[in-house]
Design a protein around this motif. Sequence first.
Motif, PDB file in Angstrom:
ATOM      1  N   ILE A 179      63.871  22.641  29.042  1.00 11.02           N
ATOM      2  CA  ILE A 179      62.909  22.709  29.944  1.00 11.02           C
ATOM      3  C   ILE A 179      63.312  22.955  31.438  1.00 11.02           C
ATOM      4  O   ILE A 179      62.601  23.924  32.104  1.00 11.02           O
ATOM      5  N   GLY A 180      64.121  22.178  32.113  1.00 11.83           N
ATOM      6  CA  GLY A 180      64.595  22.252  33.313  1.00 11.83           C
ATOM      7  C   GLY A 180      65.403  23.594  33.411  1.00 11.83           C
ATOM      8  O   GLY A 180      64.982  24.350  34.468  1.00 11.83           O
ATOM      9  N   LEU A 181      66.123  23.805  32.556  1.00 15.09           N
ATOM     10  CA  LEU A 181      66.683  25.203  32.596  1.00 15.09           C
ATOM     11  C   LEU A 181      65.807  26.360  32.912  1.00 15.09           C
ATOM     12  O   LEU A 181      65.942  27.395  33.661  1.00 15.09           O
ATOM     13  N   GLY A 182      64.850  26.344  31.816  1.00 11.32           N
ATOM     14  CA  GLY A 182      63.579  27.260  31.760  1.00 11.32           C
ATOM     15  C   GLY A 182      62.969  27.286  33.175  1.00 11.32           C
ATOM     16  O   GLY A 182      62.631  28.382  33.599  1.00 11.32           O
ATOM     17  N   PHE A 183      62.692  26.290  33.732  1.00  6.59           N
ATOM     18  CA  PHE A 183      61.858  26.246  35.035  1.00  6.59           C
ATOM     19  C   PHE A 183      62.752  26.587  36.052  1.00  6.59           C
ATOM     20  O   PHE A 183      62.198  27.343  36.926  1.00  6.59           O
ATOM     21  N   ALA A 184      64.087  26.454  36.040  1.00  5.53           N
ATOM     22  CA  ALA A 184      64.979  26.920  37.082  1.00  5.53           C
ATOM     23  C   ALA A 184      65.038  28.644  37.134  1.00  5.53           C
ATOM     24  O   ALA A 184      65.077  29.253  37.997  1.00  5.53           O
ATOM     25  N   ALA A 185      65.253  28.983  35.631  1.00  3.15           N
ATOM     26  CA  ALA A 185      65.088  30.471  35.722  1.00  3.15           C
ATOM     27  C   ALA A 185      63.906  30.962  36.160  1.00  3.15           C
ATOM     28  O   ALA A 185      63.707  32.251  36.854  1.00  3.15           O
ATOM     29  N   LEU A 186      62.673  30.488  35.829  1.00  2.46           N
ATOM     30  CA  LEU A 186      61.373  30.969  36.372  1.00  2.46           C
ATOM     31  C   LEU A 186      61.384  30.886  37.932  1.00  2.46           C
ATOM     32  O   LEU A 186      61.009  32.006  38.578  1.00  2.46           O
ATOM     33  N   VAL A 187      61.962  29.828  38.619  1.00  7.23           N
ATOM     34  CA  VAL A 187      62.027  29.874  40.052  1.00  7.23           C
ATOM     35  C   VAL A 187      62.806  30.678  40.583  1.00  7.23           C
ATOM     36  O   VAL A 187      62.718  31.078  41.760  1.00  7.23           O
ATOM     37  N   VAL A 188      64.242  30.866  40.128  1.00  5.40           N
ATOM     38  CA  VAL A 188      65.085  31.564  40.663  1.00  5.40           C
ATOM     39  C   VAL A 188      64.819  33.254  40.919  1.00  5.40           C
ATOM     40  O   VAL A 188      65.176  33.903  41.883  1.00  5.40           O
ATOM     41  N   GLY A 189      64.161  33.710  39.811  1.00  4.37           N
ATOM     42  CA  GLY A 189      63.606  35.131  40.103  1.00  4.37           C
ATOM     43  C   GLY A 189      62.912  35.561  41.319  1.00  4.37           C
ATOM     44  O   GLY A 189      63.261  36.355  42.112  1.00  4.37           O
ATOM     45  N   PRO A 190      61.548  34.824  41.281  1.00  5.53           N
ATOM     46  CA  PRO A 190      60.931  35.299  42.456  1.00  5.53           C
ATOM     47  C   PRO A 190      61.541  34.886  43.882  1.00  5.53           C
ATOM     48  O   PRO A 190      61.291  35.539  45.020  1.00  5.53           O
TER      49      PRO A 190
END
Length: 75
Positions: free
Chosen positions: A14-25
């Motif tokens: 979940i933390g990794l998915g959240f980080a991936a979502l934040v890194v893109g924008p």
Amino acid sequence: MIESMVLIILGGLIGLGFAALVVGPIGNAMDLKATVSLGVAMGSIAFSEAIGIIFGLLPTNKASKLDPIEALRYD
């Protein structure tokens, strides 16, 4: 111990998915190509598992040394 490992892995994912979502924008806003590499992802999951195992074993070890009658008395 299996329950703690499942929770650790789910929390790490979940933390990794959240980080991936934040890194893109953030990368797009700064005109950078920002991605989460496989090595970083595996390292973060491994670190999360190591911390979870350590903090899962400490209370388990302490509880295994207690007398069952004494442990229930403080309930």
